[in-house]
Write a protein that holds these residues in place. Structure first.
Motif, PDB file in Angstrom:
ATOM      1  N   LEU A   1       0.811  -1.213   0.000  1.00 25.19           N
ATOM      2  CA  LEU A   1       0.000   0.000   0.000  1.00 25.19           C
ATOM      3  C   LEU A   1       0.845   1.264   0.000  1.00 25.19           C
ATOM      4  O   LEU A   1       1.827   1.368   0.729  1.00 25.19           O
ATOM      5  CB  LEU A   1      -0.909   0.018   1.234  1.00 25.19           C
ATOM      6  N   ASP A   2       0.440   2.236  -0.842  1.00 24.37           N
ATOM      7  CA  ASP A   2       1.024   3.574  -0.800  1.00 24.37           C
ATOM      8  C   ASP A   2       0.109   4.549  -0.068  1.00 24.37           C
ATOM      9  O   ASP A   2       0.573   5.487   0.558  1.00 24.37           O
ATOM     10  CB  ASP A   2       1.260   4.102  -2.225  1.00 24.37           C
ATOM     11  N   ILE A   3      -1.219   4.332  -0.196  1.00 23.68           N
ATOM     12  CA  ILE A   3      -2.198   5.265   0.362  1.00 23.68           C
ATOM     13  C   ILE A   3      -3.279   4.472   1.077  1.00 23.68           C
ATOM     14  O   ILE A   3      -3.786   3.493   0.535  1.00 23.68           O
ATOM     15  CB  ILE A   3      -2.849   6.099  -0.755  1.00 23.68           C
ATOM     16  N   LEU A   4      -3.605   4.858   2.281  1.00 17.49           N
ATOM     17  CA  LEU A   4      -4.679   4.212   3.028  1.00 17.49           C
ATOM     18  C   LEU A   4      -5.578   5.287   3.616  1.00 17.49           C
ATOM     19  O   LEU A   4      -5.136   6.100   4.425  1.00 17.49           O
ATOM     20  CB  LEU A   4      -4.106   3.331   4.139  1.00 17.49           C
ATOM     21  N   ASN A   5      -6.824   5.301   3.196  1.00 21.81           N
ATOM     22  CA  ASN A   5      -7.796   6.269   3.682  1.00 21.81           C
ATOM     23  C   ASN A   5      -8.960   5.513   4.313  1.00 21.81           C
ATOM     24  O   ASN A   5      -9.787   4.930   3.613  1.00 21.81           O
ATOM     25  CB  ASN A   5      -8.293   7.154   2.533  1.00 21.81           C
ATOM     26  N   LEU A   6      -8.995   5.514   5.635  1.00 23.96           N
ATOM     27  CA  LEU A   6     -10.088   4.888   6.390  1.00 23.96           C
ATOM     28  C   LEU A   6     -10.841   5.938   7.197  1.00 23.96           C
ATOM     29  O   LEU A   6     -11.462   5.632   8.210  1.00 23.96           O
ATOM     30  CB  LEU A   6      -9.528   3.821   7.326  1.00 23.96           C
ATOM     31  N   SER A   7     -10.804   7.179   6.744  1.00 29.06           N
ATOM     32  CA  SER A   7     -11.414   8.269   7.498  1.00 29.06           C
ATOM     33  C   SER A   7     -12.927   8.148   7.517  1.00 29.06           C
ATOM     34  O   SER A   7     -13.546   7.514   6.663  1.00 29.06           O
ATOM     35  CB  SER A   7     -11.001   9.608   6.883  1.00 29.06           C
ATOM     36  N   ILE A   8     -13.508   8.790   8.532  1.00 29.90           N
ATOM     37  CA  ILE A   8     -14.970   8.877   8.712  1.00 29.90           C
ATOM     38  C   ILE A   8     -15.574   7.483   8.765  1.00 29.90           C
ATOM     39  O   ILE A   8     -16.400   7.079   7.952  1.00 29.90           O
ATOM     40  CB  ILE A   8     -15.641   9.731   7.613  1.00 29.90           C
ATOM     41  N   ASN A   9     -15.117   6.687   9.734  1.00 29.87           N
ATOM     42  CA  ASN A   9     -15.657   5.368   9.992  1.00 29.87           C
ATOM     43  C   ASN A   9     -15.840   5.204  11.495  1.00 29.87           C
ATOM     44  O   ASN A   9     -15.943   6.203  12.212  1.00 29.87           O
ATOM     45  CB  ASN A   9     -14.726   4.293   9.409  1.00 29.87           C
ATOM     46  N   PHE A  10     -15.851   3.966  11.959  1.00 26.76           N
ATOM     47  CA  PHE A  10     -16.098   3.695  13.374  1.00 26.76           C
ATOM     48  C   PHE A  10     -15.010   2.792  13.963  1.00 26.76           C
ATOM     49  O   PHE A  10     -15.273   2.000  14.860  1.00 26.76           O
ATOM     50  CB  PHE A  10     -17.475   3.048  13.553  1.00 26.76           C
TER      51      PHE A  10
ATOM     52  N   TYR B   1      -8.691  10.131   9.780  1.00 19.06           N
ATOM     53  CA  TYR B   1      -9.488  11.231  10.322  1.00 19.06           C
ATOM     54  C   TYR B   1     -10.891  10.774  10.706  1.00 19.06           C
ATOM     55  O   TYR B   1     -11.545  10.028   9.988  1.00 19.06           O
ATOM     56  CB  TYR B   1      -9.544  12.339   9.271  1.00 19.06           C
ATOM     57  N   SER B   2     -11.348  11.204  11.865  1.00 18.27           N
ATOM     58  CA  SER B   2     -12.730  11.052  12.304  1.00 18.27           C
ATOM     59  C   SER B   2     -13.162   9.593  12.380  1.00 18.27           C
ATOM     60  O   SER B   2     -13.940   9.109  11.576  1.00 18.27           O
ATOM     61  CB  SER B   2     -13.678  11.830  11.385  1.00 18.27           C
ATOM     62  N   ASN B   3     -12.643   8.874  13.374  1.00 16.54           N
ATOM     63  CA  ASN B   3     -13.119   7.548  13.734  1.00 16.54           C
ATOM     64  C   ASN B   3     -13.439   7.560  15.221  1.00 16.54           C
ATOM     65  O   ASN B   3     -13.757   8.600  15.778  1.00 16.54           O
ATOM     66  CB  ASN B   3     -12.063   6.492  13.395  1.00 16.54           C
ATOM     67  N   SER B   4     -13.362   6.423  15.862  1.00 18.90           N
ATOM     68  CA  SER B   4     -13.623   6.327  17.299  1.00 18.90           C
ATOM     69  C   SER B   4     -12.418   5.724  18.012  1.00 18.90           C
ATOM     70  O   SER B   4     -12.554   4.989  18.986  1.00 18.90           O
ATOM     71  CB  SER B   4     -14.864   5.461  17.548  1.00 18.90           C
ATOM     72  N   LEU B   5     -11.240   6.048  17.537  1.00 13.16           N
ATOM     73  CA  LEU B   5     -10.019   5.439  18.065  1.00 13.16           C
ATOM     74  C   LEU B   5      -9.747   5.864  19.504  1.00 13.16           C
ATOM     75  O   LEU B   5      -9.972   7.006  19.873  1.00 13.16           O
ATOM     76  CB  LEU B   5      -8.822   5.808  17.195  1.00 13.16           C
ATOM     77  N   GLN B   6      -9.238   4.912  20.276  1.00 15.09           N
ATOM     78  CA  GLN B   6      -8.840   5.163  21.658  1.00 15.09           C
ATOM     79  C   GLN B   6      -7.469   4.530  21.895  1.00 15.09           C
ATOM     80  O   GLN B   6      -6.978   3.756  21.080  1.00 15.09           O
ATOM     81  CB  GLN B   6      -9.869   4.573  22.636  1.00 15.09           C
ATOM     82  N   GLY B   7      -6.859   4.867  23.017  1.00 12.23           N
ATOM     83  CA  GLY B   7      -5.564   4.286  23.336  1.00 12.23           C
ATOM     84  C   GLY B   7      -4.426   5.190  22.938  1.00 12.23           C
ATOM     85  O   GLY B   7      -4.591   6.400  22.757  1.00 12.23           O
ATOM     86  N   LEU B   8      -3.242   4.609  22.771  1.00 11.52           N
ATOM     87  CA  LEU B   8      -2.035   5.360  22.478  1.00 11.52           C
ATOM     88  C   LEU B   8      -1.907   5.645  20.994  1.00 11.52           C
ATOM     89  O   LEU B   8      -2.467   4.936  20.152  1.00 11.52           O
ATOM     90  CB  LEU B   8      -0.800   4.590  22.961  1.00 11.52           C
ATOM     91  N   LEU B   9      -1.159   6.673  20.673  1.00 14.19           N
ATOM     92  CA  LEU B   9      -0.894   7.036  19.290  1.00 14.19           C
ATOM     93  C   LEU B   9      -0.053   5.936  18.635  1.00 14.19           C
ATOM     94  O   LEU B   9       1.018   5.596  19.132  1.00 14.19           O
ATOM     95  CB  LEU B   9      -0.145   8.361  19.240  1.00 14.19           C
ATOM     96  N   PRO B  10      -0.535   5.334  17.526  1.00 14.08           N
ATOM     97  CA  PRO B  10       0.234   4.251  16.890  1.00 14.08           C
ATOM     98  C   PRO B  10       1.509   4.781  16.249  1.00 14.08           C
ATOM     99  O   PRO B  10       1.581   5.939  15.831  1.00 14.08           O
ATOM    100  CB  PRO B  10      -0.743   3.704  15.841  1.00 14.08           C
ATOM    101  N   THR B  11       2.512   3.912  16.159  1.00  9.26           N
ATOM    102  CA  THR B  11       3.780   4.280  15.511  1.00  9.26           C
ATOM    103  C   THR B  11       3.597   4.263  14.005  1.00  9.26           C
ATOM    104  O   THR B  11       3.210   3.240  13.430  1.00  9.26           O
ATOM    105  CB  THR B  11       4.894   3.300  15.911  1.00  9.26           C
ATOM    106  N   PRO B  12       3.863   5.368  13.325  1.00  9.21           N
ATOM    107  CA  PRO B  12       3.615   5.423  11.881  1.00  9.21           C
ATOM    108  C   PRO B  12       4.755   4.797  11.088  1.00  9.21           C
ATOM    109  O   PRO B  12       5.897   4.740  11.562  1.00  9.21           O
ATOM    110  CB  PRO B  12       3.540   6.931  11.611  1.00  9.21           C
TER     111      PRO B  12
END
Length: 889
Positions: free
Chosen positions: A485-494, A512-523
């Protein structure tokens, strides 16, 4: 015999996890990480019954050992009791870890060995010449080890091992070997594998004279001198009646493909890709009934496609891409029933796309891109399906389809695509006459597997998974297989959690705009855009963020991130980020501390939004050295102290929006600040319509206040200029405003409300004819409000809360109890209306974005030209094919 077997194992290793109490020398230790084969090796039982142990039925001697894949770790020792097993004929130690130790020359003691497999064991160094005294060897496998052969040693191997039938040396370093040393290999050789061996020189094509050869693998030896297929060689190939595998991928072979290939009736795997073959491919595939894999890609062929290739009945993989083939595809075929992958891209094929391509029952991947194919796709029979045949939508096993860069036409409807339940990649881009529409009665059409959908230069450009009904988490298991993958867009989901970010080479990650919780993932390290806003993420921003080599946009806004901003943020591991980092948006978190001065290294920074945090710092005047900084937004923090230290060095010359509101700044507003804001002085010329800050994929946004209400500008017009110093403790300047403020002719919004400003409103402010919003309320201003130019269009709200002010639009009279003079009603709301329309065009208009609703799937514009820009910045990055090709040979 039990003693010998245990000594064999226990004598392998230098260190130990488990030490057994046995009557053995102290150096005999047992070190096993994960036991597989050896879990049945128990001292108190008959060793001939142990798994992986083979004994002679007559004498009980151990003749075979196979502890392969047993998790053994350590080093091979020369005093190992292994070398006492004089009757050993078969030894397989593959896929263990012997810690970069060398091959002990004591192997030569095992004179009865016929089979020796040391592959993938971490062995290193020169192969000891004495190992070639094992004259009974029939099979030798040393592949996947950093081992070296000298030319003398290889000659010794070839001379002594006259019974050898299998020799596998893949991934060994044979750069010191003259390829002609292989000429004397025994005629009994059946399996020869020399892939990735750094061979140099001219490869001896006489090897094709080995009549009993079944498998020859020479894949990827690009340093060979150009080797031409001679007529003699072509004739000799016809005698290889037993050949099943021929892999010459990337070996610099030249000449024509010999017609003698048609005589290889037992061949199953044929790969001649990545060479310099020329001329017409002979049409000789009719008798190759066992052929399952054929790859002729990336050569310099000419002429038409060999029709007999389409009649192969066992074929599962066919690749003729990038081979300069011409002509048309056949109208009818009789084979390919088991074909899973077909790639004919980047050729000169013309004519229509035959309908049989979409009736192959096992097809999973199809690529016809970059040809001269024309539409419509034939046949055109079904009503209500336009020019797309119904068979296209019956390929329920299809996972990837690429028909890009042709001249196909027709109409694809959303409800038709839904039948392709396993499809994850579809590329129909650069077919100008293709269109995509929604079925009239279709509301909830979704593609459950789709992650890559391209319609560039058709009627649509890009399909992502944004704005769907995706729930749950991205786990490590789900992330596997996404490496391309070069581009992953999962914005505006749950989505709720991200345990692992899919893909190691992502350029864009948009969550952008999901319901994520917890720690910031390592990019992933190669990200350009890291967009993970509107969540409940907590914890801190780790310094690992500074490992992103090509970061351009960092948007972590609207989370619950705490701690301080990493000091390394401006000192990236790759100096390219100093130039490419364009946007940092950390608005709406719980960050503390100060702004790291390392940001001065980010010479390409245009937008810095740190609003709505708990940052405790003084005014970052040193940011004025950034030549391209246009938006500075530290609003709603705990900034304090005087604004000072403005000079020619800290100029803020490109700044268009500065928002210091809702902080604790004190003192006078320095006139030097307004002198330096050059981008707010010159009225820009509108050339070619509106332009927005950001790039095609990501548009910068900002929160601003108008009439006491906060609202978000989803897109920032490059012409828009704002100063907001409201809700601080600023004082007047020598009893008046700085005169330089009146020179800012391009200023469109000015908010100095809720401070401690004193004195009269300077007449120079009436020269700001572009000013659409003004708020001077809740200060200590006095005197008459000037009415020149359009200044009389501002409402009471702009001046309220200043007891000393008088005149229109306030009800308080100025001197001699005169009523305030009202301006003509026709211009009462002119400036405000102008600003509202500008904001609407900037924040709420669709611009050039074209949307198409297909259930919960959203199509958006913007494909490859912005990706091309990113690739140009990183020459190492290439477009990856989203599939696992079965070129394991």
């Amino acid at each position: 015999m039990v003693y010998l077997i245990l000594c064999f194992l226990l004598g392998f290793f230098n260190s130990s996890l488990l030490s057994l109490s046995l009557p053995l020398p102290p150096s005999h230790l047992f070190h096993i990480v994960s036991v597989h084969t050896t879990d049945s090796w128990d001292e108190g039982t008959d060793c001939c019954k142990w798994k992986g142990v083979v004994c002679d039925n007559k004498k009980g001697n151990v003749i075979g050992l196979d502890p392969s894949c047993s998790g053994l770790i350590g080093s091979l020792q020369s005093n190992s009791s292994l070398f006492s097993l004089q009757n050993l004929r078969w030894l397989n130690l593959a896929r263990n870890d012997f810690g970069n130790s060398e091959i002990p020359f004591e192997f030569c003691k095992l004179r009865s060995l016929t089979y020796l497999n040391l592959s993938d064991t971490g062995l290193t160094g020169l192969v000891p010449p004495k190992i070639f005294l094992l004259l009974e060897l029939v099979s030798l496998d040393l592949n996947l080890n950093p081992l070296l052969f000298s030319n003398h040693d290889l000659n010794m191997l070839v001379h002594n091992l006259t019974k050898l039938e299998t020799m596998v040396l893949d991934y060994m370093d044979l750069s010191l070997v003259v390829p002609y040393s292989f000429l004397n290999l025994t005629i009994s050789l059946k399996h020869l594998s020399l892939s990735y061996c750094y061979l140099q020189g001219n490869f001896p094509t006489q090897l094709f004279h080995l009549l009993y050869l079944q498998n020859m693998k020479l894949r990827y030896n690009p340093n060979l001198i150009e080797t031409r297929f001679s007529k003699e060689l072509s004739d000799s190939i016809s005698h290889l009646r037993h050949l099943k595998t021929l892999n010459l991928d990337s070996c610099v072979f030249m000449g024509s493909i010999p017609s003698a290939l048609g005589n290889l009736t037992k061949i199953t795997f044929l790969d001649v890709s990545g060479n310099m073959f020329q001329g017409q491919i002979p049409d000789v595939f009719g008798n190759l009934n066992d052929l399952s894999f054929m790859d002729f890609s990336s050569n310099n062929f000419s002429g038409v496609f060999p029709p007999s290739a389409f009649n192969l009945t066992s074929l599962t993989f066919m690749d003729f891409s990038s081979s300069f083939l011409q002509g048309t595809l056949p109208n009818n075929i009789s084979g390919l029933s088991y074909l899973r992958e077909l790639d004919l891209s980047a050729n000169l094929l013309s004519g229509k796309v035959p309908g049989w391509l979409f009736s192959l029952p096992s097809l999973e991947y199809l690529n016809l891109s970059f040809n001269k194919l024309t539409g419509p796709i034939d046949p055109i029979q079904e009503p209500n399906l336009g020019t797309i045949p119904s068979s296209f939508f019956e390929l329920i096993n299809l996972t990837s389809l690429d028909l890009s860069s042709n001249n196909l036409s027709g109409n694809i409807k959303s409800c038709m695509l839904v039948k392709l339940r396993n499809l994850w990649s579809l590329d129909l881009s650069f077919n100008n006459l293709l269109s995509l529409t929604r079925c009239s009665n279709d509301v909830n059409s979704t593609l459950p597997m789709i992650i890559d959908f391209h319609f560039s230069s058709c009627n649509m450009h890009l399909l992502d998974l944004s704005n769907n009904q995706i729930h749950g988490s991205i786990t490590k298991w789900k992330a596997e297989g996404w490496e391309g993958l070069d581009i992953l867009n999962l914005s505006i989901n749950f989505l709720t959690t991200v345990l692992q970010i899919p893909g190691k080479h992502l350029s864009i990650l948009d969550l952008y705009s999901n319901s994520l919780q917890g720690l910031l993932p390592t990019p992933p390290q190669e990200l350009y855009y890291f967009l993970i806003s509107n969540y409940e993420l907590d914890g801190e921003i780790l310094s690992k963020i500074c490992n992103l080599s090509f970061l351009s946009v960092l948007d972590l806004s609207k989370n619950k991130l705490g701690g301080t901003i990493p000091d390394c943020l401006g000192t990236f591991s790759d100096q390219l980020s100093v130039v490419t980092l364009r946007t940092v948006n950390l608005n709406g978190n719980q960050l503390e501390g100060s702004i790291p001065q390392s940001l001065t290294s980010c010479q390409g920074l245009e937008v810095l939004d740190l609003g709505n945090n708990n940052i405790n710092d003084t005014f970052p005047y040193w940011l004025g050295t950034l030549p391209h900084l246009q938006v500075l937004g530290p609003r709603s923090n705990r900034f304090h102290g005087d604004i000072q230290n403005f000079n020619g060095t800290f100029s803020f010359s490109s700044l268009r929006m500065i928002d210091l509101s809702r902080n604790e700044f004190t003192g006078h507003i320095p006139p030097e600040l307004f002198e330096n804001l050059k981008s707010m002085k010159d009225i820009p010329v509108d050339k070619g319509g509106p332009k927005y800050m950001g790039e095609d994929y990501y548009h910068d946004s900002v929160i601003m206040t108008l009439k006491g209400l906060d609202f978000k500008l989803e897109r920032i017009l490059t012409l828009f200029t704002v100063i907001d110093f409201s809700s601080n403790h600023f004082k007047g300047l020598a009893g008046n405003f700085p005169p330089s403020l009146g020179k800012m002719a391009a200023l469109e919004s000015l908010d100095l409300s809720s401070n401690k400003l004193q004195g009269r409103i300077p007449v120079q402010l009436t020269d700001l004819t572009f000013l659409g919003a003004l708020n001077l309320s809740h200060n200590n201003l006095e005197g008459q409000i000037p009415l020149a130019n359009h200044f009389d269009t501002f409402s009471n709200d702009s001046f309220g809360g200043n007891p000393g002010l008088c005149g229109f639009p306030l009800s308080k009279k100025c001197g001699n109890n005169q009523e305030p003079e009202s301006p003509p009603s026709t211009v009462a709301d002119e400036s405000e209306t102008r600003l509202v329309w500008k904001i609407a065009a900037m924040g709420y208009g669709s611009g050039l974005v074209l949307g198409l609703s297909m259930g919960y799937i959203v199509f958006t514009t913007g494909r490859p030209h912005w990706l091309v820009k990113m690739i140009k910045r990183n020459p190492k990055k290439r477009r990856r094919i989203h599939r696992n090709r079965s070129r394991k040979n």
